[in-house]
Scaffold this active site. Structure first.
Site, PDB file in Angstrom:
ATOM      1  N   HIS A 167      39.216  45.320  39.232  1.00  0.00           N
ATOM      2  CA  HIS A 167      37.814  44.935  39.464  1.00  0.00           C
ATOM      3  C   HIS A 167      37.461  44.919  40.960  1.00  0.00           C
ATOM      4  O   HIS A 167      36.641  44.110  41.408  1.00  0.00           O
ATOM      5  CB  HIS A 167      37.527  43.581  38.790  1.00  0.00           C
ATOM      6  CG  HIS A 167      38.344  42.440  39.330  1.00  0.00           C
ATOM      7  ND1 HIS A 167      38.729  41.371  38.563  1.00  0.00           N
ATOM      8  CD2 HIS A 167      38.862  42.202  40.555  1.00  0.00           C
ATOM      9  CE1 HIS A 167      39.440  40.533  39.308  1.00  0.00           C
ATOM     10  NE2 HIS A 167      39.524  41.024  40.522  1.00  0.00           N
ATOM     11  N   GLU A 201      46.668  38.431  39.261  1.00  0.00           N
ATOM     12  CA  GLU A 201      45.494  38.710  38.406  1.00  0.00           C
ATOM     13  C   GLU A 201      45.912  39.382  37.100  1.00  0.00           C
ATOM     14  O   GLU A 201      45.191  39.324  36.109  1.00  0.00           O
ATOM     15  CB  GLU A 201      44.489  39.604  39.155  1.00  0.00           C
ATOM     16  CG  GLU A 201      43.770  38.876  40.279  1.00  0.00           C
ATOM     17  CD  GLU A 201      42.706  39.728  40.972  1.00  0.00           C
ATOM     18  OE1 GLU A 201      41.881  39.147  41.694  1.00  0.00           O
ATOM     19  OE2 GLU A 201      42.684  40.971  40.812  1.00  0.00           O
ATOM     20  N   HIS A 261      48.424  44.209  44.378  1.00  0.00           N
ATOM     21  CA  HIS A 261      47.719  44.186  45.651  1.00  0.00           C
ATOM     22  C   HIS A 261      47.945  42.863  46.374  1.00  0.00           C
ATOM     23  O   HIS A 261      48.193  41.836  45.749  1.00  0.00           O
ATOM     24  CB  HIS A 261      46.229  44.505  45.539  1.00  0.00           C
ATOM     25  CG  HIS A 261      45.350  43.584  44.732  1.00  0.00           C
ATOM     26  ND1 HIS A 261      45.574  43.258  43.416  1.00  0.00           N
ATOM     27  CD2 HIS A 261      44.196  42.955  45.060  1.00  0.00           C
ATOM     28  CE1 HIS A 261      44.599  42.476  42.970  1.00  0.00           C
ATOM     29  NE2 HIS A 261      43.742  42.258  43.963  1.00  0.00           N
ATOM     30  N   HIS A 313      36.206  34.529  42.254  1.00  0.00           N
ATOM     31  CA  HIS A 313      36.910  34.536  43.542  1.00  0.00           C
ATOM     32  C   HIS A 313      36.260  33.521  44.484  1.00  0.00           C
ATOM     33  O   HIS A 313      35.767  33.876  45.556  1.00  0.00           O
ATOM     34  CB  HIS A 313      36.886  35.931  44.140  1.00  0.00           C
ATOM     35  CG  HIS A 313      37.510  36.988  43.282  1.00  0.00           C
ATOM     36  ND1 HIS A 313      36.919  37.483  42.140  1.00  0.00           N
ATOM     37  CD2 HIS A 313      38.684  37.648  43.389  1.00  0.00           C
ATOM     38  CE1 HIS A 313      37.695  38.404  41.596  1.00  0.00           C
ATOM     39  NE2 HIS A 313      38.772  38.517  42.327  1.00  0.00           N
TER      40      HIS A 313
HETATM   41  C1  DHB Z   1      40.195  43.677  46.495  1.00  0.00           C
HETATM   42  C2  DHB Z   1      40.685  43.596  45.196  1.00  0.00           C
HETATM   43  C3  DHB Z   1      40.391  42.504  44.378  1.00  0.00           C
HETATM   44  O1  DHB Z   1      40.862  42.330  43.112  1.00  0.00           O
HETATM   45  C4  DHB Z   1      39.553  41.514  44.851  1.00  0.00           C
HETATM   46  O2  DHB Z   1      39.217  40.515  44.026  1.00  0.00           O
HETATM   47  C5  DHB Z   1      39.045  41.581  46.156  1.00  0.00           C
HETATM   48  C6  DHB Z   1      39.377  42.654  46.963  1.00  0.00           C
HETATM   49  C7  DHB Z   1      40.499  44.835  47.371  1.00  0.00           C
HETATM   50  O3  DHB Z   1      41.342  45.671  47.036  1.00  0.00           O
HETATM   51  O4  DHB Z   1      39.867  44.965  48.424  1.00  0.00           O
HETATM   52 FE    FE Z   2      40.251  40.171  42.300  1.00  0.00          FE
END
Ligand code: DHB
Ligand code: FE
Length: 280
Positions: free
Chosen positions: A12, A240, A193, A59
């Protein structure tokens, strides 16, 4: 009765929303990523779900460090779009399904999942980016949404096993709702990530692809992954992925895999996308 017909999981990433809103989906950077959703957009046009039970995380947009429910269910008529710093995304308001949501809240809580009941809240990229990926840029979203928000931003998040079992309870809840509805369950976020600290930018395709395989064939093995392993293998935001287990739990034992896509990178994130249907 209401039926769960399929499950969708997808990352997302907020930059995906910005690329759509700013008309950049055809750029060299973005085109290969959006290509992975072309099949899905066609598929969902034919599937015509009535309601999506959309599992996502806020978030610190609607909630804040002052108040963080572990699991929450949105029971409102509609959900407006959060301002995440650049103004609200120019997407339609999300329409809820208060009757199904209230039934699910009752079923889940009496099934011993203590959901926080939310009658009014705004929704952020965690919920709107998946809608944009699957439906593009319609005047109004063609489905109603029951948001299920999960805390993955403040330690301790729920375990993968708890999420997997919540998915099973969501299935019981939906299937006991006395209206003929085509319901999909979506799990959003991930894949690997890390947005901060020394390992910012971490992506782990080996972990991610094994996760995709096991989502289809062996979800029980994913349910036992401890938090520390997500942190080490998938980065601090890889947690997540526990939200994907809620979707998978709602599918029952066996699934057919309809579509899979994996792409690195989008912003800081490995984009993963899976569509499955229950076989039982
Ligand atoms: C990014 C990915 C995410 O899941 C998020 O909530 C905020 C930023 C990103 O890759 O920049
Ligand atoms: Fe996220």
């Amino acid at each position: 009765m209401a039926r769960i017909t399929s499950g969708v999981s997808t990352s997302h990433v907020p930059a995906i929303g910005a690329a759509i809103d700013l008309g950049k989906t055809e750029s060299d950077y973005w085109a290969p990523m959006f290509k992975g959703y072309e099949w899905s957009k066609q598929w969902i046009k034919n599937e015509k779900p009535d309601v999506i039970v959309l599992v996502y995380n806020d978030h610190a947009s609607a909630f804040s460090l002052e108040m963080i429910p572990t699991f929450a269910i949105g029971c409102g008529e509609n959900f407006e779009i959060c301002d995440e710093g650049f103004g609200p995304r120019p997407v339609p308001v999300v329409m809820g399904h208060p009757e199904l949501a209230a039934h699910m809240a009752q079923s889940l809580i009496l099934d011993e999942f203590d959901m926080t009941v939310i009658n009014e809240m705004k929704v952020d990229h965690g919920l709107t980016v998946p809608l944009s990926l699957m439906f593009g840029q319609p005047e109004a979203w063609p489905v109603k949404v029951v948001p299920i928000a999960v805390n993955v931003v403040q330690y301790p998040p729920p375990t993968g096993n708890r999420c997997f079992n919540l998915g099973k309870a969501i299935r019981r809840a939906v299937e006991s709702f006395d209206e003929d509805l085509n319901v999909q369950v979506w799990g959003t976020g991930g894949m690997s990530h890390q947005l901060q600290g020394e390992r910012a930018g971490l992506i782990n395709p080996v972990f991610d692809n094994a996760f995709l395989d096991k989502m289809v064939n062996n979800p029980e093995s994913l349910a036992t992954i401890p938090h520390l392993e997500y942190l080490v293998e998938a980065g601090s935001e890889g947690i997540e992925l526990v939200m994907w287990l809620i979707m998978r739990g709602a599918m029952g034992e066996k699934v057919n895999e309809l579509h899979r896509f994996y792409h690195v990178p989008a912003s800081n994130t490995a984009v993963g996308h899976l569509i499955v249907e229950p076989t039982n």
